[in-house]
Design a protein around this motif. Sequence first.
Motif, PDB file in Angstrom:
ATOM      1  N   ILE A 123       0.835  -1.195   0.000  1.00 16.46           N
ATOM      2  CA  ILE A 123       0.000   0.000   0.000  1.00 16.46           C
ATOM      3  C   ILE A 123       0.873   1.250   0.000  1.00 16.46           C
ATOM      4  CG2 ILE A 123      -1.672   1.356   1.335  1.00 16.46           C
ATOM      5  CD1 ILE A 123      -2.748  -1.325   2.408  1.00 16.46           C
ATOM      6  N   GLU A 124       1.921   1.222   0.810  1.00 18.34           N
ATOM      7  CA  GLU A 124       2.768   2.404   0.950  1.00 18.34           C
ATOM      8  C   GLU A 124       4.139   1.976   1.456  1.00 18.34           C
ATOM      9  OE1 GLU A 124       2.387   6.924   2.752  1.00 18.34           O
ATOM     10  OE2 GLU A 124       0.728   5.528   3.002  1.00 18.34           O
ATOM     11  N   ARG A 125       5.144   2.761   1.063  1.00 16.74           N
ATOM     12  CA  ARG A 125       6.508   2.527   1.541  1.00 16.74           C
ATOM     13  C   ARG A 125       7.075   3.824   2.097  1.00 16.74           C
ATOM     14  NH1 ARG A 125      10.094  -0.670  -2.730  1.00 16.74           N
ATOM     15  NH2 ARG A 125      11.608  -0.133  -1.127  1.00 16.74           N
ATOM     16  N   ASN A 126       7.879   3.684   3.135  1.00 14.80           N
ATOM     17  CA  ASN A 126       8.604   4.809   3.728  1.00 14.80           C
ATOM     18  C   ASN A 126       7.688   5.955   4.145  1.00 14.80           C
ATOM     19  OD1 ASN A 126      10.659   3.766   1.253  1.00 14.80           O
ATOM     20  ND2 ASN A 126      11.391   3.660   3.347  1.00 14.80           N
ATOM     21  N   TRP A 127       6.575   5.610   4.811  1.00 16.99           N
ATOM     22  CA  TRP A 127       5.663   6.635   5.318  1.00 16.99           C
ATOM     23  C   TRP A 127       6.289   7.274   6.549  1.00 16.99           C
ATOM     24  CZ3 TRP A 127       3.122   7.070  10.035  1.00 16.99           C
ATOM     25  CH2 TRP A 127       2.166   8.104  10.099  1.00 16.99           C
ATOM     26  N   ARG A 128       6.326   8.589   6.545  1.00 16.50           N
ATOM     27  CA  ARG A 128       6.937   9.324   7.659  1.00 16.50           C
ATOM     28  C   ARG A 128       5.875  10.107   8.429  1.00 16.50           C
ATOM     29  NH1 ARG A 128      12.464   9.401   7.145  1.00 16.50           N
ATOM     30  NH2 ARG A 128      13.239   8.864   5.075  1.00 16.50           N
ATOM     31  N   SER A 129       6.097  10.140   9.734  1.00 17.05           N
ATOM     32  CA  SER A 129       5.213  10.872  10.636  1.00 17.05           C
ATOM     33  C   SER A 129       6.032  11.927  11.369  1.00 17.05           C
ATOM     34  CB  SER A 129       4.591   9.901  11.648  1.00 17.05           C
ATOM     35  OG  SER A 129       3.915  10.604  12.654  1.00 17.05           O
TER      36      SER A 129
ATOM     37  N   LYS B  14      11.698  -0.411  19.512  1.00 17.60           N
ATOM     38  CA  LYS B  14      11.322  -0.159  18.117  1.00 17.60           C
ATOM     39  C   LYS B  14       9.908  -0.665  17.848  1.00 17.60           C
ATOM     40  CE  LYS B  14      11.822   0.994  13.819  1.00 17.60           C
ATOM     41  NZ  LYS B  14      11.891   2.377  13.391  1.00 17.60           N
ATOM     42  N   LEU B  15       9.561  -1.810  18.393  1.00 18.31           N
ATOM     43  CA  LEU B  15       8.220  -2.356  18.204  1.00 18.31           C
ATOM     44  C   LEU B  15       7.159  -1.446  18.824  1.00 18.31           C
ATOM     45  CD1 LEU B  15       8.950  -6.138  18.781  1.00 18.31           C
ATOM     46  CD2 LEU B  15       8.424  -5.017  16.602  1.00 18.31           C
ATOM     47  N   ARG B  16       7.449  -0.879  19.991  1.00 18.61           N
ATOM     48  CA  ARG B  16       6.505   0.064  20.606  1.00 18.61           C
ATOM     49  C   ARG B  16       6.341   1.298  19.726  1.00 18.61           C
ATOM     50  NH1 ARG B  16       9.223  -1.770  25.168  1.00 18.61           N
ATOM     51  NH2 ARG B  16      10.586   0.050  25.218  1.00 18.61           N
ATOM     52  N   GLN B  17       7.445   1.774  19.146  1.00 23.05           N
ATOM     53  CA  GLN B  17       7.371   2.922  18.241  1.00 23.05           C
ATOM     54  C   GLN B  17       6.533   2.578  17.006  1.00 23.05           C
ATOM     55  OE1 GLN B  17      10.945   4.025  16.153  1.00 23.05           O
ATOM     56  NE2 GLN B  17      10.249   6.124  15.887  1.00 23.05           N
ATOM     57  N   LEU B  18       6.684   1.358  16.492  1.00 23.97           N
ATOM     58  CA  LEU B  18       5.896   0.942  15.332  1.00 23.97           C
ATOM     59  C   LEU B  18       4.408   0.960  15.646  1.00 23.97           C
ATOM     60  CD1 LEU B  18       7.977  -2.030  13.908  1.00 23.97           C
ATOM     61  CD2 LEU B  18       7.813   0.291  13.002  1.00 23.97           C
ATOM     62  N   ARG B  19       4.041   0.529  16.841  1.00 22.06           N
ATOM     63  CA  ARG B  19       2.624   0.546  17.235  1.00 22.06           C
ATOM     64  C   ARG B  19       2.093   1.977  17.250  1.00 22.06           C
ATOM     65  NH1 ARG B  19      -1.309  -2.312  19.165  1.00 22.06           N
ATOM     66  NH2 ARG B  19      -0.214  -4.215  19.694  1.00 22.06           N
ATOM     67  N   ARG B  20       2.862   2.892  17.828  1.00 19.70           N
ATOM     68  CA  ARG B  20       2.422   4.298  17.862  1.00 19.70           C
ATOM     69  C   ARG B  20       2.296   4.861  16.441  1.00 19.70           C
ATOM     70  NH1 ARG B  20       6.043   4.253  22.235  1.00 19.70           N
ATOM     71  NH2 ARG B  20       7.699   5.167  20.988  1.00 19.70           N
ATOM     72  N   LEU B  21       3.282   4.569  15.612  1.00 21.44           N
ATOM     73  CA  LEU B  21       3.237   5.056  14.235  1.00 21.44           C
ATOM     74  C   LEU B  21       2.063   4.446  13.468  1.00 21.44           C
ATOM     75  CD1 LEU B  21       7.048   4.908  13.439  1.00 21.44           C
ATOM     76  CD2 LEU B  21       5.643   6.991  13.553  1.00 21.44           C
TER      77      LEU B  21
ATOM     78  N   LEU C 161      -3.212   4.851  10.790  1.00 22.82           N
ATOM     79  CA  LEU C 161      -4.616   4.442  10.701  1.00 22.82           C
ATOM     80  C   LEU C 161      -5.557   5.630  10.884  1.00 22.82           C
ATOM     81  CD1 LEU C 161      -4.363   1.077  12.624  1.00 22.82           C
ATOM     82  CD2 LEU C 161      -5.081   1.347  10.231  1.00 22.82           C
ATOM     83  N   ARG C 162      -5.242   6.527  11.821  1.00 24.78           N
ATOM     84  CA  ARG C 162      -6.070   7.721  12.014  1.00 24.78           C
ATOM     85  C   ARG C 162      -6.034   8.617  10.781  1.00 24.78           C
ATOM     86  NH1 ARG C 162      -3.813   7.577  17.048  1.00 24.78           N
ATOM     87  NH2 ARG C 162      -2.338   9.243  16.585  1.00 24.78           N
ATOM     88  N   GLU C 163      -4.885   8.682  10.113  1.00 23.06           N
ATOM     89  CA  GLU C 163      -4.753   9.541   8.937  1.00 23.06           C
ATOM     90  C   GLU C 163      -5.310   8.899   7.662  1.00 23.06           C
ATOM     91  OE1 GLU C 163      -0.759  10.972   8.441  1.00 23.06           O
ATOM     92  OE2 GLU C 163      -0.728  11.881  10.437  1.00 23.06           O
ATOM     93  N   HIS C 164      -5.634   7.621   7.719  1.00 21.80           N
ATOM     94  CA  HIS C 164      -6.147   6.907   6.539  1.00 21.80           C
ATOM     95  C   HIS C 164      -7.433   6.141   6.884  1.00 21.80           C
ATOM     96  CE1 HIS C 164      -1.888   7.580   5.652  1.00 21.80           C
ATOM     97  NE2 HIS C 164      -2.269   7.605   4.383  1.00 21.80           N
ATOM     98  N   PRO C 165      -8.469   6.859   7.326  1.00 24.74           N
ATOM     99  CA  PRO C 165      -9.701   6.168   7.705  1.00 24.74           C
ATOM    100  C   PRO C 165     -10.396   5.492   6.526  1.00 24.74           C
ATOM    101  CG  PRO C 165     -10.056   8.529   7.660  1.00 24.74           C
ATOM    102  CD  PRO C 165      -8.572   8.303   7.456  1.00 24.74           C
ATOM    103  N   GLU C 166     -10.037   5.882   5.310  1.00 22.71           N
ATOM    104  CA  GLU C 166     -10.654   5.292   4.116  1.00 22.71           C
ATOM    105  C   GLU C 166     -10.134   3.881   3.826  1.00 22.71           C
ATOM    106  OE1 GLU C 166      -6.790   6.945   2.671  1.00 22.71           O
ATOM    107  OE2 GLU C 166      -8.246   7.533   4.180  1.00 22.71           O
TER     108      GLU C 166
END
Length: 125
Positions: free
Chosen positions: A28-34, A76-83, A88-93
């Motif tokens: 769906i997407e690669r290298n998504w940054r927050s 790192k896994l905890r950071q992945l969960r937050r990201l 998910l909030r930014e892509h409700p569609e």
Amino acid sequence: MPDARAEVGRFGEDVAARYLSDRGLTIIERNWRSGTPRGELDIIARAPDGDLVIVEVKARRTLGVGAPVNGVTPQKLRQLRRLANTWLREHPEIPAPGVRFDVVGVLIGRGSSPSVVQHIPGVVV
């Protein structure tokens, strides 16, 4: 020109994306940054069962410091969960009946040797 570390990371992500696609996942997407929380999701994919898959990719040229997947720490896994929650909030569609976290390690081959891929699906976060 990117430094050697960036080149290794990009190559590893390319190998991982092909590996996952060959196994039926849709990228769906690669290298998504927050910006908040600060960080990046390497690969976001859809599994054949419909679940959203957040993939952390680690690539190395040698096993000198251990297998690539060993570089994924609990922090790192905890950071992945937050990201992932932010994504998910930014892509409700984009429906996500389930979300799983996978780790893909890539040991980059030398010369004519192929790269070795280790895929750990469903890592507990």
